[in-house]
Design an enzyme around this catalytic site. Structure first.
Site, mmCIF file in Angstrom:
data_model
loop_
_atom_site.group_PDB
_atom_site.id
_atom_site.type_symbol
_atom_site.label_atom_id
_atom_site.label_comp_id
_atom_site.label_asym_id
_atom_site.label_seq_id
_atom_site.Cartn_x
_atom_site.Cartn_y
_atom_site.Cartn_z
ATOM 1 N N GLY A 165 0.790 -1.223 0.000
ATOM 2 C CA GLY A 165 0.000 0.000 0.000
ATOM 3 C C GLY A 165 0.818 1.265 0.000
ATOM 4 O O GLY A 165 0.296 2.349 -0.292
ATOM 5 N N ARG A 166 2.110 1.147 0.307
ATOM 6 C CA ARG A 166 2.979 2.340 0.302
ATOM 7 C C ARG A 166 4.412 1.956 -0.045
ATOM 8 O O ARG A 166 5.362 2.606 0.382
ATOM 9 C CB ARG A 166 2.931 3.036 1.658
ATOM 10 C CG ARG A 166 3.255 2.124 2.834
ATOM 11 C CD ARG A 166 3.278 2.903 4.115
ATOM 12 N NE ARG A 166 3.427 2.023 5.267
ATOM 13 C CZ ARG A 166 3.619 2.449 6.497
ATOM 14 N NH1 ARG A 166 3.705 3.739 6.739
ATOM 15 N NH2 ARG A 166 3.725 1.605 7.494
ATOM 16 N N ASP A 333 0.841 -11.634 6.509
ATOM 17 C CA ASP A 333 1.377 -10.765 5.459
ATOM 18 C C ASP A 333 2.714 -10.153 5.858
ATOM 19 O O ASP A 333 3.376 -9.523 5.022
ATOM 20 C CB ASP A 333 0.375 -9.663 5.098
ATOM 21 C CG ASP A 333 -0.084 -8.865 6.306
ATOM 22 O OD1 ASP A 333 -0.767 -9.447 7.170
ATOM 23 O OD2 ASP A 333 0.248 -7.668 6.400
#
Length: 579
Positions: A165-166, A333
């Site tokens: 996500g980043r 994750d």
């Protein structure tokens, strides 16, 4: 006294005795080969690598990476753009980093990574070009930035699609030693997997990731590495403790490296989505690239792969425990398929020994307490087995379950070896486990400092032990207040006396090599972060240097109080998932 199964929290409660399959070799010695540095007679430290500056890359225009292998191996997301969406039938999405808004500053750089892994003269990092390359403002030659699609179980529950996500993977670099490393920017802007986030990281979390990645490496713990930390004046809004108190912080980017960023969640998302052909393709790629011991033509290759991951995950968590490290967010994750430490968030090193130590204030139930990490490792490996099930036969699934049962024995064996080494014990005696458990119980009762208790046992002489003379050894003074300390000490001294041809100096030398004097305590990181937010990076630089030699007593570290009793205000510190 309790038994070792109940006192030694690093062992799992539900121990099952099953012989594991495919147990790997690991470093059992206490000599320098188990660590990443060598101590010279003078007490200085020499590098792991030595090369002429003339052989290093002097111009970043000559530095190139390749995304060819990853792009050719897998289908890539057919949709372009960084807008958030559900992604199917691919491993990666192409995603261009969003440049940090300047002015940019180089807050920290690891010479060991830049010169020793990337073959770049560290002087180049002082250039304007490096600031842009290492923060996402300019792409390296050959780079096709990718964001990885994965899912995960977060705090015990399936969270669906997660992904980078980043973070943006810039490509793979093959260095002069033939090692292949994948470069990645963290905090480099939105991707299709950003969900409600802005794709940024802030200074406080980025300082912590940079310092801890490098600190863990020099502690001898498998980990991703950090090459540089770039900070900016770009405003980033964060609610640090999810209390409704939103504050403006500043954006930062870490250039980090790993042999691979694939994690358990990389396989889970494919199994959960029914993308079995792609699951098999990813498994074949990971095995072919990173598991040389697994024969790609072996019909049981997925089983052997699983056994290897079970074994190495047990070893990794045992190493975490041996240095008192709590990851903080052990979601699937965040668990690497290569069994390296990745994704440093609200981690913490224990100070007072406490099995219930929770570094993450967002972890209300203490799921990821330091004493629970081995059990969480087992949970995550169960989820990995579920992800593998679609490509395993019924017979192989049964064998895989037997392999998983062996996790407990592998973990307990490794923990036992590590803590024996921490106490300087040679050979094997029946009461060794009890001796370790006895010590940990006293440490828990007296709230003795984890790192310094073992370190000061490494530094104290046999004569001082016999006399219980612990002058200026604050951690041992705390421990010695226990009513049963003299009983334990008598057992310990008797055990040491039975080690033939083992001098006191030899014992101390061995123990100092496995018991660090310095770890990245939260209060040390907080002090450096406070200065970094005011554009003073001196303490970040100091900590980086000191933590590169954690087993060597250093004058500057002593002056800074890094081996002293933690300050009172350190107990009030909190770290959350918000970064």
């Amino acid at each position: 006294m309790c038994s070792i199964q109940t006192v030694l929290v690093f062992a799992l409660v539900a121990a099952t005795s099953v012989t594991p399959v495919y147990v790997l070799e690991f470093c059992q010695g206490t000599d320098r080969e188990c660590h990443s540095h060598d101590e010279m007679p003078s007490g200085t430290v020499k590098s792991r690598w030595n090369m002429s500056v003339s052989n290093l890359i002097q111009d970043l225009d000559q530095f190139s990476v390749s995304c060819k292998k990853l792009i050719e191996a897998f289908p890539v997301d057919e949709v372009d753009g960084n807008f958030v969406r559900t992604v199917k039938n691919c491993i990666f999405s192409k995603s261009i980093p969003t440049p940090l808004k300047g002015p940019l500053r180089l807050a920290a750089v690891s010479k060991d990574v830049v010169e020793g892994i990337l073959d770049v003269d560290v002087a180049v990092t002082q250039s304007e070009e490096f600031l842009h390359y290492a923060s996402g403002g300019r792409l390296l030659q050959g780079s096709v930035p990718l964001a990885h699609r994965y899912g995960g179980h977060q705090f015990g529950y399936w969270a669906g699609q997660l992904g980078d996500g980043r973070a943006h993977s810039l490509g793979q670099y093959t260095n002069r030693n033939g090692e292949v490393w994948e470069l990645q920017l963290k905090g480099s802007g939105k991707t299709p997997y950003s969900r409600s986030g802005d794709g940024r990281a802030v200074i406080r979390s980025s300082v912590r990731e940079f310092l801890c990645s490098e600190a863990m490496h020099f502690l001898g713990v498998p980990t991703s590495r950090a090459a540089s930390l770039i900070v900016s004046d770009e405003p980033v809004l964060r609610d640090q403790f999810y209390s409704g108190n939103v504050k403006t912080e500043r954006g930062a980017v870490v250039l980090r490296l790993a042999k691979s960023w694939f994690r358990i969640g990389s396989l889970e998302i494919l199994a959960q989505s029914g993308e079995i052909d792609l699951l098999r393709k990813l498994l074949n790629f990971v095995i072919g690239e990173h598991f040389a011991s697994v024969d790609s033509d072996d019909p049981d290759k997925y089983l052997v792969f699983y056994s290897t991951v079970v074994n190495e995950t047990a070893h990794l968590i045992a190493q975490w425990m041996s240095v008192g490290f709590a990851h903080g967010v052990c979601n699937t994750d965040n668990f690497s398929l290569l069994s390296i430490t990745i994704d440093y968030g609200p981690f913490g090193f224990m100070e007072s020994y406490n099995p219930n130590f929770v570094p993450n204030t967002s972890d209300d139930e203490g799921r990821y307490s330091v004493g629970a990490q081995a059990s969480i490792g087992l949970f995550n490996l169960e989820k990995l087995l579920m992800a593998l099930s679609p490509v395993l036969s019924e017979k192989q699934q049964k064998e895989a379950k037997m392999i998983l049962k062996g996790y407990v024995d592998i973990y307990q064996m490794r923990i036992h070896q590590l803590f024996k080494a921490k106490l300087g014990l040679l050979g094997e005696e029946e009461e060794d486990g009890y001796l370790i458990a006895f010590l940990l119980k006293m440490m828990e009762d007296t709230q003795s400092d984890f790192t310094m208790t073992f370190r000061q046992l490494s530094e104290v002489s046999a004569r001082q032990l016999h006399n219980s003379d612990f002058t200026q050894m604050w951690a041992l003074e705390d421990l010695s207040s226990h009513k049963l300390f003299s009983d334990w000490l008598s057992m310990y001294l008797l055990r040491l006396s039975r080690q033939r041809d083992d001098s006191d100096l030899d014992r101390q030398h061995r123990m100092k090599n496995v018991n660090p004097r310095y770890v990245l305590r939260n209060w040390m990181a907080e002090s450096a972060i406070g200065k970094a937010e005011m554009n003073d990076f001196s303490e970040v630089e100091l900590l980086h240097h000191i933590l590169s030699f954690p087993f060597v007593t250093q004058e500057t570290a002593e002056e800074a109080g890094y081996a002293a009793r933690p300050p009172v205000w350190a107990k009030r510190l909190k770290v959350s998932c918000s970064s």
